[in-house]
Motif scaffolding. Structure first.
Motif, PDB file in Angstrom:
ATOM      1  N   PRO A 316       0.805  -1.224   0.000  1.00 11.64           N
ATOM      2  CA  PRO A 316       0.000   0.000   0.000  1.00 11.64           C
ATOM      3  C   PRO A 316       0.840   1.277   0.000  1.00 11.64           C
ATOM      4  CG  PRO A 316      -0.958  -1.593   1.485  1.00 11.64           C
ATOM      5  CD  PRO A 316       0.335  -2.193   0.994  1.00 11.64           C
ATOM      6  N   ILE A 317       1.947   1.267   0.742  1.00  8.63           N
ATOM      7  CA  ILE A 317       2.777   2.489   0.759  1.00  8.63           C
ATOM      8  C   ILE A 317       3.397   2.708  -0.617  1.00  8.63           C
ATOM      9  CG2 ILE A 317       4.828   3.554   1.765  1.00  8.63           C
ATOM     10  CD1 ILE A 317       4.192   2.021   4.312  1.00  8.63           C
ATOM     11  N   PHE A 318       3.882   1.610  -1.204  1.00  7.61           N
ATOM     12  CA  PHE A 318       4.482   1.684  -2.535  1.00  7.61           C
ATOM     13  C   PHE A 318       3.451   2.201  -3.539  1.00  7.61           C
ATOM     14  CE2 PHE A 318       6.274  -0.075  -6.459  1.00  7.61           C
ATOM     15  CZ  PHE A 318       7.633   0.152  -6.285  1.00  7.61           C
ATOM     16  N   GLY A 319       2.256   1.675  -3.455  1.00  8.60           N
ATOM     17  CA  GLY A 319       1.182   2.099  -4.358  1.00  8.60           C
ATOM     18  C   GLY A 319       0.865   3.578  -4.178  1.00  8.60           C
ATOM     19  N   ALA A 320       0.794   4.004  -2.916  1.00  5.31           N
ATOM     20  CA  ALA A 320       0.466   5.409  -2.653  1.00  5.31           C
ATOM     21  C   ALA A 320       1.565   6.311  -3.210  1.00  5.31           C
ATOM     22  CB  ALA A 320       0.278   5.638  -1.159  1.00  5.31           C
ATOM     23  N   LEU A 321       2.834   5.894  -3.044  1.00 10.61           N
ATOM     24  CA  LEU A 321       3.936   6.701  -3.579  1.00 10.61           C
ATOM     25  C   LEU A 321       3.835   6.786  -5.093  1.00 10.61           C
ATOM     26  CD1 LEU A 321       7.009   5.408  -1.530  1.00 10.61           C
ATOM     27  CD2 LEU A 321       6.026   7.710  -1.436  1.00 10.61           C
ATOM     28  N   PHE A 322       3.549   5.650  -5.724  1.00 12.94           N
ATOM     29  CA  PHE A 322       3.491   5.621  -7.179  1.00 12.94           C
ATOM     30  C   PHE A 322       2.344   6.483  -7.706  1.00 12.94           C
ATOM     31  CE2 PHE A 322       1.945   3.855 -11.188  1.00 12.94           C
ATOM     32  CZ  PHE A 322       3.080   4.030 -11.963  1.00 12.94           C
ATOM     33  N   PHE A 323       1.154   6.260  -7.202  1.00 11.81           N
ATOM     34  CA  PHE A 323       0.016   7.020  -7.741  1.00 11.81           C
ATOM     35  C   PHE A 323       0.062   8.475  -7.315  1.00 11.81           C
ATOM     36  CE2 PHE A 323      -1.524   2.630  -8.078  1.00 11.81           C
ATOM     37  CZ  PHE A 323      -1.691   2.631  -9.447  1.00 11.81           C
ATOM     38  N   GLY A 324       0.617   8.737  -6.125  1.00 15.34           N
ATOM     39  CA  GLY A 324       0.814  10.124  -5.720  1.00 15.34           C
ATOM     40  C   GLY A 324       1.772  10.809  -6.682  1.00 15.34           C
ATOM     41  N   SER A 325       2.870  10.133  -7.049  1.00 18.04           N
ATOM     42  CA  SER A 325       3.829  10.717  -7.989  1.00 18.04           C
ATOM     43  C   SER A 325       3.172  10.978  -9.336  1.00 18.04           C
ATOM     44  CB  SER A 325       5.015   9.770  -8.215  1.00 18.04           C
ATOM     45  OG  SER A 325       5.717   9.566  -7.023  1.00 18.04           O
ATOM     46  N   LEU A 326       2.414   9.992  -9.804  1.00 18.28           N
ATOM     47  CA  LEU A 326       1.753  10.135 -11.092  1.00 18.28           C
ATOM     48  C   LEU A 326       0.830  11.364 -11.086  1.00 18.28           C
ATOM     49  CD1 LEU A 326       1.978   8.206 -13.522  1.00 18.28           C
ATOM     50  CD2 LEU A 326      -0.112   7.075 -12.722  1.00 18.28           C
ATOM     51  N   ALA A 327       0.062  11.506 -10.008  1.00 17.92           N
ATOM     52  CA  ALA A 327      -0.883  12.629  -9.931  1.00 17.92           C
ATOM     53  C   ALA A 327      -0.132  13.958  -9.872  1.00 17.92           C
ATOM     54  CB  ALA A 327      -1.797  12.474  -8.716  1.00 17.92           C
ATOM     55  N   MET A 328       0.943  14.020  -9.090  1.00 12.87           N
ATOM     56  CA  MET A 328       1.659  15.294  -8.963  1.00 12.87           C
ATOM     57  C   MET A 328       2.384  15.649 -10.263  1.00 12.87           C
ATOM     58  SD  MET A 328       3.104  15.347  -5.069  1.00 12.87           S
ATOM     59  CE  MET A 328       3.844  13.730  -5.028  1.00 12.87           C
ATOM     60  N   ALA A 329       3.024  14.646 -10.878  1.00 15.75           N
ATOM     61  CA  ALA A 329       3.724  14.901 -12.136  1.00 15.75           C
ATOM     62  C   ALA A 329       2.727  15.398 -13.180  1.00 15.75           C
ATOM     63  CB  ALA A 329       4.419  13.638 -12.628  1.00 15.75           C
ATOM     64  N   GLY A 330       1.561  14.770 -13.228  1.00 18.80           N
ATOM     65  CA  GLY A 330       0.540  15.162 -14.194  1.00 18.80           C
ATOM     66  C   GLY A 330      -0.002  16.551 -13.895  1.00 18.80           C
ATOM     67  N   PHE A 331      -0.185  16.851 -12.626  1.00 18.84           N
ATOM     68  CA  PHE A 331      -0.810  18.127 -12.267  1.00 18.84           C
ATOM     69  C   PHE A 331       0.062  19.321 -12.659  1.00 18.84           C
ATOM     70  CE2 PHE A 331      -1.959  21.450  -9.116  1.00 18.84           C
ATOM     71  CZ  PHE A 331      -3.237  21.680  -9.586  1.00 18.84           C
ATOM     72  N   THR A 332       1.365  19.242 -12.391  1.00 23.08           N
ATOM     73  CA  THR A 332       2.222  20.381 -12.735  1.00 23.08           C
ATOM     74  C   THR A 332       2.320  20.549 -14.260  1.00 23.08           C
ATOM     75  OG1 THR A 332       4.141  18.947 -12.450  1.00 23.08           O
ATOM     76  CG2 THR A 332       3.579  20.382 -10.617  1.00 23.08           C
ATOM     77  N   SER A 333       2.240  19.449 -15.011  1.00 23.35           N
ATOM     78  CA  SER A 333       2.209  19.581 -16.473  1.00 23.35           C
ATOM     79  C   SER A 333       0.886  20.195 -16.926  1.00 23.35           C
ATOM     80  CB  SER A 333       2.383  18.219 -17.144  1.00 23.35           C
ATOM     81  OG  SER A 333       3.638  17.682 -16.825  1.00 23.35           O
ATOM     82  N   LEU A 334      -0.189  19.775 -16.298  1.00 23.79           N
ATOM     83  CA  LEU A 334      -1.513  20.302 -16.643  1.00 23.79           C
ATOM     84  C   LEU A 334      -1.557  21.819 -16.468  1.00 23.79           C
ATOM     85  CD1 LEU A 334      -4.532  19.803 -17.276  1.00 23.79           C
ATOM     86  CD2 LEU A 334      -4.897  19.720 -14.820  1.00 23.79           C
TER      87      LEU A 334
END
Ligand code: PHE
Ligand code: NA
Length: 500
Positions: A316-334
């Protein structure tokens, strides 16, 4: 009435925002798979060549146009030549279309961030993603909404509208200053963790073992150029707009190098993290890494990674890190994509950042929800993405180079401008790269992609559907650009004085 132009608070603010734009979903889910399929370790050769011969030179071209003519894409191009305003609006419309679906991917990442904590996807993540979560239907037009997507999608739009309404320094720059460091830390933790998984070494071997014969394959070189292009967010108005918010005396080339190399470092880091993790999956399944499926794109992120997370201690921690990263990386590009749209309307129609953000944000949010939170969302997204990137962006790059550098011959002026403000100076070779090499490579890419899409279609989707969503998206961009160009300027384009 003249009013002062918005500005970044300084060089560091600009660099952070520009890196935030460059580092996006492309780094995490696109680069590792592309590298793997195109020669592994040997791919780094064409990749570096593409970075040095086209990526960085065109990044400088974007900066030069935005800074010298000090405007968002339509304003800046209009100042180069009146009739060129339409190219700026074409770039604005590419950004508008991309934003409509980019938000949907961020919304999925936010959902999966939450799902990580209780491994909501159960034993069959593939069935969960397309079935339980997206409720995917055949290609077509659907008005059947999926609440699990709709709710986070609306939330992403609301946050985005608020940030853009706060303006360049207080909104965009501040959001990047928060999210980019968080992203780097979260992702670094994830990569370090992945290296200690069983099978990690096999994954890295699979990624980096060089296949030198790939260097003789033209498609590998095309893959490298297209990865660099997408990854640096160049040639569709983003870096023109961001550079226009820099002060008069601003070093442009050195920050450009910082941004480009940071983006590539993040790509290689992601390659390591993703392939170490895939090595673990192969180890668990007792197969070779080469036999795994779903190693790139949405399936990597939303099917393969969940499967891995479920099997991993501390998943779960690994998953949260991964999807959190994906969301943040996407948001700053957006934010960078939408700033292009917002700035274009602010300057032509005299809107404030807040008016632009609310008006455009609400319209986009409604369209985005209608198209991408229904049961046909994934198919529409996949199709729109293919056309926007490979026809829209590449087409815009070719047009920019040919019109600005060949027809209008503004290369020398732009080079003098870069050299006048920067510490790292460019020789005449820069003009050769942006005016000759880039349009040749990109023109070839564009033509061959158009031929492939016309002849072979895409992913087996019905032809009428590709005409409607893929070619339709391009037709919409062109038509909207023509209409916007024809409209009257509510504020003189000279209200924002280029430079006193
Ligand atoms: N450069 C971003 C990436 O690598 C993608 C991106 C696309 C950014 C469109 C802005 C606009 O993921
Ligand atoms: Na990138």
């Amino acid at each position: 009435t003249q009013q002062p132009r918005e500005e970044w608070t300084g060089q560091v603010g600009f660099i952070i925002a520009a890196i935030g734009s460059a580092v996006g979903l492309g780094n995490i889910w696109r680069f590792p798979g592309v590298a793997y399929e195109n020669g592994g370790g040997a791919f780094l050769v064409p990749y570096l060549v593409a970075l040095l011969t086209a990526g960085i030179p065109i990044l400088f071209l974007d900066y030069a146009i935005g800074h010298r003519f000090r405007g968002s894409a339509p304003t800046a191009f209009r100042r180069i030549a009146r009739w060129l305003e339409g190219l700026g609006w074409f770039q604005v419309m590419i950004c508008f279309v991309i934003a409509l679906y980019y938000t949907a991917v961020i919304a999925w990442a936010v959902s999966f961030f939450v799902f990580s904590f209780d491994l909501r996807w159960g034993d069959d993540p593939a069935a969960f993603f397309t079935g339980d979560y997206l409720r995917l239907a055949d290609p077509g037009v659907s008005l059947e909404f999926v609440p699990a997507v709709l709710v986070p999608l609306v939330a992403v739009w609301v946050v985005t509208i608020v940030v853009l309404a706060l303006g360049v320094a207080k909104g965009v720059q501040r959001a990047n200053t928060v999210f980019l460091p968080l992203l780097v830390v979260a992702f670094a933790v994830l990569v370090v963790r992945s290296l200690f998984l069983e099978g990690a070494a096999d994954g890295l071997n699979a990624l980096f073992t060089p296949d030198w014969s790939a260097l003789g394959d033209a498609n590998v070189w095309i893959a490298a150029y297209s990865q660099i292009f997408f990854s640096l967010s160049i040639a569709f108005g983003i870096m023109v707009t961001y550079a226009s918010y820099r002060r008069r005396r601003s070093n442009l080339t050195t920050p450009g190098l910082v941004v480009a190399f940071s983006n590539s470092s993040f790509e290689i880091l992601a390659g390591i993290g993703v392939f170490a993790t895939l090595g673990f999956l192969a180890h668990e399944q007792g197969v070779g890494v080469g036999e795994l499926e779903g190693i790139s794109g949405p399936i990597l992120s939303f099917v393969t990674f969940p499967a891995i997370v479920s099997q991993m201690p501390g998943g779960p921690i690994f998953g949260a890190l991964f999807f959190g990263s994906l969301a943040m990386a996407g948001f700053t590009s957006l934010l960078s994509i939408l700033q292009v749209v917002s700035a274009g309307f602010q300057e032509k129609f005299g809107w404030t950042p807040r008016q632009a953000s609310v008006r455009l944000g609400v319209v986009s949010a409604v369209i985005s929800v209608l198209l991408f939170s229904t049961t046909t969302g994934l198919v529409a997204l996949d199709t729109a993405d293919q056309w926007a990137n490979n026809i829209g962006i590449v087409g815009s790059a070719v047009l920019m180079s040919v019109l600005v550098l060949w027809v209008l011959r503004r290369g020398p002026e732009l080079r003098y401008h870069l050299n006048a403000v920067s510490t790292f100076r460019l020789g005449p070779w820069w003009q050769v790269l942006v005016a000759v090499l880039a349009p040749l490579v990109l023109g070839y890419m564009l033509v061959s992609r158009i031929v492939t899409l016309v002849v072979d279609g895409y992913e087996g989707y019905p032809a009428w559907y590709l005409a409607l969503v893929g070619w339709g998206a391009i037709a919409f961009m062109v038509l909207a650009a023509l209409v916007l160009t024809a409209m009257r300027w509510r504020r003189s384009p000279d209200d924002f004085v280029p430079w006193p």
